[in-house]
Motif scaffolding. Structure first.
Motif, mmCIF file in Angstrom:
data_model
loop_
_atom_site.group_PDB
_atom_site.id
_atom_site.type_symbol
_atom_site.label_atom_id
_atom_site.label_comp_id
_atom_site.label_asym_id
_atom_site.label_seq_id
_atom_site.Cartn_x
_atom_site.Cartn_y
_atom_site.Cartn_z
ATOM 1 N N HIS A 165 0.840 -1.206 0.000
ATOM 2 C CA HIS A 165 0.000 0.000 0.000
ATOM 3 C C HIS A 165 0.866 1.245 0.000
ATOM 4 O O HIS A 165 1.986 1.228 0.513
ATOM 5 N N SER A 166 0.334 2.310 -0.569
ATOM 6 C CA SER A 166 1.094 3.573 -0.542
ATOM 7 C C SER A 166 0.147 4.767 -0.678
ATOM 8 O O SER A 166 -1.023 4.605 -1.043
ATOM 9 N N ASP A 167 0.704 5.951 -0.383
ATOM 10 C CA ASP A 167 -0.085 7.182 -0.509
ATOM 11 C C ASP A 167 -0.018 7.723 -1.935
ATOM 12 O O ASP A 167 -0.920 8.422 -2.388
ATOM 13 N N ALA A 168 1.106 7.466 -2.600
ATOM 14 C CA ALA A 168 1.258 7.937 -3.985
ATOM 15 C C ALA A 168 2.041 6.880 -4.760
ATOM 16 O O ALA A 168 2.779 6.074 -4.169
ATOM 17 N N VAL A 169 1.860 6.892 -6.073
ATOM 18 C CA VAL A 169 2.571 5.935 -6.931
ATOM 19 C C VAL A 169 3.281 6.683 -8.046
ATOM 20 O O VAL A 169 2.708 7.603 -8.634
ATOM 21 N N ILE A 170 4.513 6.297 -8.297
ATOM 22 C CA ILE A 170 5.221 6.823 -9.473
ATOM 23 C C ILE A 170 5.389 5.655 -10.433
ATOM 24 O O ILE A 170 6.028 4.654 -10.104
ATOM 25 N N LEU A 171 4.764 5.792 -11.608
ATOM 26 C CA LEU A 171 4.845 4.714 -12.599
ATOM 27 C C LEU A 171 5.895 5.050 -13.641
ATOM 28 O O LEU A 171 5.806 6.079 -14.317
ATOM 29 N N CYS A 172 6.877 4.176 -13.756
ATOM 30 C CA CYS A 172 7.932 4.402 -14.754
ATOM 31 C C CYS A 172 8.370 3.046 -15.299
ATOM 32 O O CYS A 172 9.517 2.639 -15.132
ATOM 33 N N THR A 173 7.424 2.383 -15.931
ATOM 34 C CA THR A 173 7.677 1.034 -16.440
ATOM 35 C C THR A 173 8.224 1.048 -17.868
ATOM 36 O O THR A 173 8.372 -0.001 -18.484
ATOM 37 N N GLY A 174 8.520 2.229 -18.407
ATOM 38 C CA GLY A 174 9.186 2.320 -19.706
ATOM 39 C C GLY A 174 8.261 2.027 -20.876
ATOM 40 O O GLY A 174 7.028 2.074 -20.757
ATOM 41 N N GLY A 175 8.877 1.725 -22.024
ATOM 42 C CA GLY A 175 8.122 1.501 -23.261
ATOM 43 C C GLY A 175 7.987 0.026 -23.570
ATOM 44 O O GLY A 175 7.751 -0.796 -22.676
ATOM 45 N N GLY A 415 9.658 12.454 -8.550
ATOM 46 C CA GLY A 415 10.046 12.074 -7.182
ATOM 47 C C GLY A 415 9.837 13.226 -6.213
ATOM 48 O O GLY A 415 9.249 13.050 -5.131
ATOM 49 N N LEU A 416 10.266 14.402 -6.624
ATOM 50 C CA LEU A 416 10.142 15.570 -5.734
ATOM 51 C C LEU A 416 8.669 15.912 -5.508
ATOM 52 O O LEU A 416 8.233 16.103 -4.369
ATOM 53 N N SER A 417 7.894 15.959 -6.586
ATOM 54 C CA SER A 417 6.482 16.352 -6.447
ATOM 55 C C SER A 417 5.714 15.329 -5.622
ATOM 56 O O SER A 417 4.913 15.701 -4.755
ATOM 57 N N ALA A 418 5.953 14.058 -5.889
ATOM 58 C CA ALA A 418 5.229 13.020 -5.142
ATOM 59 C C ALA A 418 5.547 13.139 -3.654
ATOM 60 O O ALA A 418 4.680 12.911 -2.807
ATOM 61 N N ALA A 419 6.780 13.519 -3.325
ATOM 62 C CA ALA A 419 7.180 13.612 -1.919
ATOM 63 C C ALA A 419 6.559 14.830 -1.231
ATOM 64 O O ALA A 419 6.148 14.747 -0.066
ATOM 65 N N ILE A 420 6.473 15.944 -1.938
ATOM 66 C CA ILE A 420 6.048 17.175 -1.240
ATOM 67 C C ILE A 420 4.566 17.501 -1.400
ATOM 68 O O ILE A 420 4.034 18.278 -0.633
#
Ligand SMILES: Cc1cc2nc3c(=O)[nH]c(=O)nc-3n(C[C@H](O)[C@H](O)[C@H](O)COP(=O)(O)OP(=O)(O)OC[C@H]3O[C@@H](n4cnc5c(N)ncnc54)[C@H](O)[C@@H]3O)c2cc1C
Length: 422
Positions: A165-175, A415-420
């Motif tokens: 579980h998480s509060d935010a997700v950063i998706l970077c699974t590429g092409g 990364g920065l935006s998701a954190a702040i």
């Protein structure tokens, strides 16, 4: 503490996880392969062209206009100098080549991924490899939930799945290109289900396969510094000056990679022909003068001695055949034959495009529609708490370190935006 999950440990995910953790949040980085940065390891032929030297407007000028507009805020937030300093801070020496491309001095990508792994550890990122995300859900008030399991190759039963579980997700699974590196388009499937528009993925920086493959023994033959042109219904749709190479299935090399994206995009509209100007520094009149001058000087010599100035021996033979002058001396050549020779040199037919193979592209063009992502934060405009960065986005730069820079810069901002962000 806020908890963020980053899915995919390529260039974008690594920098996103590092930056978010440095900003003081709890970060888990999930990667389905056994190690991070597979694509970084094979980039630049294993030498890793990490970025390009020069000021930011110059770098942005190498992307398509809409891509440059989108990338501008992130390229300024985390510049080519920033990624260089970061990697150098881990003792990796970098060098700038004459053409502006930046590489590790050791010419080995391994030092770069080792430096990035060490940065993740310093920042306190929890890295989980062999952790393939199979599902992502968001529920109101409860945040994000991901199902994670070892890849099928490691656990075919799929029984050892767990939920994170998480509060935010950063998706970077590429092409989708080079699927062996782990980039198999997983993120697009989830995003489409969530309502995001995905611009049809196409190969970029790829070789081109031809309808009729080059003759036996031609694989590896290079045409140097010619101008490669792609034509559709006799209209020129792309051209590039540089080297190209015959392969078993068609053509490759810098000039081919350069036009491959347009060719892949336009192929749906009809057949595409490739040809090469083998004497790009001479116009027709100039080439005529040069050819006549040579013939005057060498009336008793085979024209093959002349044509090798423009093409390697086997291609030169083909040129002579196509001009109807195989085996002829200069003095035996008629004006029509001479004019035909000039035409063949200026527009040497390479063949009809059969296919631009996605899996062999260095980059995938297409992906998440840029209009649906905020370029200042990389947050989805449709789904709060979801951040997107790297090649998952509809961005594809040219050869030269631009694509890794795009992944690093957008990863940093995500990364920065998701954190702040609240
Ligand atoms: C042969 C080759 C040479 C290249 N050379 C250069 C170069 O010299 N310079 C340059 O600038 N660019 C180069 N590129 C392009 C550059 O490598 C990519 O654009 C860049 O690495 C993309 O980074 P990314 O993080 O967005 O995606 P990726 O590197 O594709 O990373 C995505 C990650 O997500 C992981 N993943 C996918 N699905 C899941 C899932 N379900 N669960 C968990 N993890 C998942 C994958 O395993 C992968 O590690 C090259 C590419 C190739 C293929």
């Amino acid at each position: 503490m806020k908890r963020i999950v980053v899915v995919g440990a390529g260039a974008a995910g690594i920098i996103a996880a590092w930056k978010a953790a440095r900003a003081g949040v709890n970060v888990t980085l999930l990667e389905k392969k056994e190690r991070i940065g597979f694509k970084i390891l094979i980039s630049g032929g294993g030498k890793c062209n990490i970025t390009h030297d020069g000021d930011i407007p110059k770098l942005l000028g190498c992307f398509r206009r809409n891509e440059a507009d989108f990338l501008r805020p992130s390229f300024h937030a985390f510049t080519n100098a920033d990624i260089r300093h970061l990697i150098e801070s881990k003792g990796v020496e970098l060098t700038v080549r004459e053409d502006g491309r930046v590489f590790p001095l050791s010419s080995s990508a391994k030092g770069v991924t080792a430096a990035l792994e060490s940065l993740l550890a310093d920042a306190g990122v929890e890295l989980r490899t062999l952790a393939a995300v199979s599902e992502i859900h968001r529920s109101e008030g409860e945040g994000w939930m991901m199902s994670v399991s070892p890849p099928k190759s490691v656990d075919p039963s799929g029984n050892s799945s767990l939920r994170i579980h998480s509060d935010a997700v950063i998706l970077c699974t590429g092409g989708l290109s080079y699927p062996g590196t782990g980039s198999t388009g997983d993120g697009w499937k989830w995003l489409a289900e969530m309502g995001h528009a995905i611009v049809k993925p196409r190969a970029a920086l790829a070789p081109i396969f031809l309808d009729v493959v080059p003759p036996n023994g031609w694989a590896g033959i290079a045409l140097r510094n010619s101008v490669l042109k792609a034509r559709q219904s006799s209209k020129e749709i792309a051209k590039s000056r540089g080297d190209m190479l015959f392969t078993h299935r068609g053509v490759s090399g810098p000039a081919v990679l350069d036009i491959s994206r347009v060719v892949a995009e336009m192929r749906q509209f009809g057949p595409i022909e490739l040809c090469a100007d083998l004497a790009p520094d001479s116009g027709y009149e100039k080439l005529k003068e040069l050819t006549m001058g040579w013939i005057r000087q060498h009336p008793k010599r085979s024209l093959s001695y002349y044509v090798v100035n423009y093409a390697p021996a086997r291609v030169a033979e083909d040129i002579l055949g196509k001009s109807d002058i195989a085996g002829k001396y200069g003095a035996q050549v008629t004006r029509e034959q001479r004019n035909r020779l000039i035409e063949v040199i200026k527009g040497y037919r390479i063949g009809s495009v059969q296919h631009v193979p996605m899996e062999k592209g260095e980059v995938t063009a297409g992906g998440v529609d840029l209009g649906e992502v905020n370029p200042r934060t990389m947050e989805s405009r449709l789904i709060p708490g979801l951040y997107l960065c790297g090649e998952i986005l509809d961005i594809a730069g040219p050869v030269g370190g631009y694509n890794l820079q795009a992944a690093f810069s957008t990863g940093y901002v995500a990364g920065l935006s998701a954190a702040i962000d609240d």
